[in-house]
Design a protein around this motif. Sequence first.
Motif, short mmCIF file in Angstrom:
data_model
loop_
_atom_site.label_atom_id
_atom_site.label_comp_id
_atom_site.label_asym_id
_atom_site.label_seq_id
_atom_site.Cartn_x
_atom_site.Cartn_y
_atom_site.Cartn_z
N LEU A 9 0.84 -1.20 0.00
CA LEU A 9 0.00 0.00 0.00
C LEU A 9 0.87 1.25 0.00
O LEU A 9 1.89 1.31 0.69
CB LEU A 9 -0.91 0.02 1.23
CG LEU A 9 -1.96 -1.09 1.30
CD1 LEU A 9 -2.70 -1.02 2.63
CD2 LEU A 9 -2.92 -1.01 0.15
N ASP A 12 -0.86 7.21 0.73
CA ASP A 12 -2.22 7.75 0.59
C ASP A 12 -3.26 6.65 0.77
O ASP A 12 -4.34 6.88 1.31
CB ASP A 12 -2.41 8.48 -0.73
CG ASP A 12 -2.26 7.57 -1.94
OD1 ASP A 12 -1.29 6.79 -2.00
OD2 ASP A 12 -3.13 7.64 -2.84
N GLU A 13 -2.94 5.42 0.35
CA GLU A 13 -3.87 4.31 0.53
C GLU A 13 -3.95 3.91 2.00
O GLU A 13 -5.04 3.59 2.50
CB GLU A 13 -3.42 3.11 -0.31
CG GLU A 13 -3.53 3.36 -1.81
CD GLU A 13 -2.89 2.27 -2.65
OE1 GLU A 13 -3.46 1.94 -3.70
OE2 GLU A 13 -1.84 1.72 -2.25
N ASP A 15 -3.54 5.97 4.48
CA ASP A 15 -4.36 7.02 5.10
C ASP A 15 -5.84 6.76 4.89
O ASP A 15 -6.65 6.97 5.79
CB ASP A 15 -3.99 8.40 4.53
CG ASP A 15 -2.63 8.89 5.00
OD1 ASP A 15 -2.09 8.34 5.99
OD2 ASP A 15 -2.10 9.83 4.37
N LYS A 16 -6.22 6.27 3.70
CA LYS A 16 -7.63 5.98 3.42
C LYS A 16 -8.13 4.81 4.27
O LYS A 16 -9.27 4.83 4.75
CB LYS A 16 -7.82 5.69 1.94
CG LYS A 16 -7.68 6.94 1.09
CD LYS A 16 -7.77 6.63 -0.39
CE LYS A 16 -7.55 7.89 -1.21
NZ LYS A 16 -7.50 7.63 -2.65
N VAL A 17 -7.31 3.78 4.45
CA VAL A 17 -7.70 2.64 5.29
C VAL A 17 -7.89 3.10 6.73
O VAL A 17 -8.88 2.77 7.39
CB VAL A 17 -6.65 1.50 5.22
CG1 VAL A 17 -6.92 0.44 6.27
CG2 VAL A 17 -6.63 0.87 3.83
N ALA A 19 -8.57 6.15 7.80
CA ALA A 19 -9.78 6.99 7.87
C ALA A 19 -11.04 6.13 7.90
O ALA A 19 -11.98 6.41 8.66
CB ALA A 19 -9.81 7.96 6.69
N HIS A 20 -11.07 5.09 7.09
CA HIS A 20 -12.23 4.19 7.06
C HIS A 20 -12.41 3.50 8.42
O HIS A 20 -13.53 3.43 8.95
CB HIS A 20 -12.07 3.15 5.95
CG HIS A 20 -13.17 2.15 5.91
ND1 HIS A 20 -14.46 2.47 5.53
CD2 HIS A 20 -13.19 0.84 6.24
CE1 HIS A 20 -15.22 1.39 5.62
NE2 HIS A 20 -14.49 0.39 6.05
N ARG A 22 -11.39 4.56 11.31
CA ARG A 22 -11.83 5.57 12.28
C ARG A 22 -13.34 5.81 12.15
O ARG A 22 -14.04 5.92 13.14
CB ARG A 22 -11.07 6.88 12.08
CG ARG A 22 -9.67 6.84 12.57
CD ARG A 22 -9.00 8.20 12.37
NE ARG A 22 -7.71 8.23 12.96
CZ ARG A 22 -7.45 8.42 14.24
NH1 ARG A 22 -8.44 8.61 15.09
NH2 ARG A 22 -6.22 8.42 14.70
N ARG A 23 -13.83 5.91 10.90
CA ARG A 23 -15.28 6.12 10.70
C ARG A 23 -16.07 4.95 11.28
O ARG A 23 -17.09 5.14 11.92
CB ARG A 23 -15.59 6.29 9.21
CG ARG A 23 -15.36 7.70 8.68
CD ARG A 23 -15.93 7.90 7.29
NE ARG A 23 -15.38 7.00 6.29
CZ ARG A 23 -14.24 7.17 5.63
NH1 ARG A 23 -13.52 8.25 5.87
NH2 ARG A 23 -13.82 6.29 4.74
N ALA A 29 -11.06 11.89 12.92
CA ALA A 29 -9.66 12.02 12.50
C ALA A 29 -9.03 13.18 13.25
O ALA A 29 -9.67 14.23 13.43
CB ALA A 29 -9.59 12.25 11.00
#
Length: 130
Positions: A9, A12-13, A15-17, A19-20, A22-23, A29
């Motif tokens: 990964l 940036d990928e 970071d997206k994982v 963030a997901h 965390r949601r 965040a």
Amino acid sequence: AWGQKEGGLRPDEIDKVVAHLRRLGGVPAPARTAAAKASGDTATGSRLFAAACAGCHGPEGLGGEGPALNNPVLLATATDEFLIETIARGRRGTAMEGFLEPSVARRTLSRGEIESIVTFIRSLQGDKKK
């Protein structure tokens, strides 16, 4: 799989994982700011570490009931902000309670005292007594 190698990964990928996750957990965040640097006194930190931390993390930070803090990987990767917040808030799912919260078992530490402990922990980086 998490590094920058073939099939890994990219940052940036990752970071997206994060963030997901965390949601999913309902955790907002954190605001992107410069990481806090501990600006405490090493001697004070040493005294406080001996009184508040050594019982679990060992007198020289080499571990015991709690993990080793005199650990080159931890010291190279954990930011001062991470260490400050861990001491202040504790670690969910472990025996480590936050030191900003009052307790009948131990005294509360101020944010300045916590920064001194982190400054002391950082001073262990060259100290590999075993």
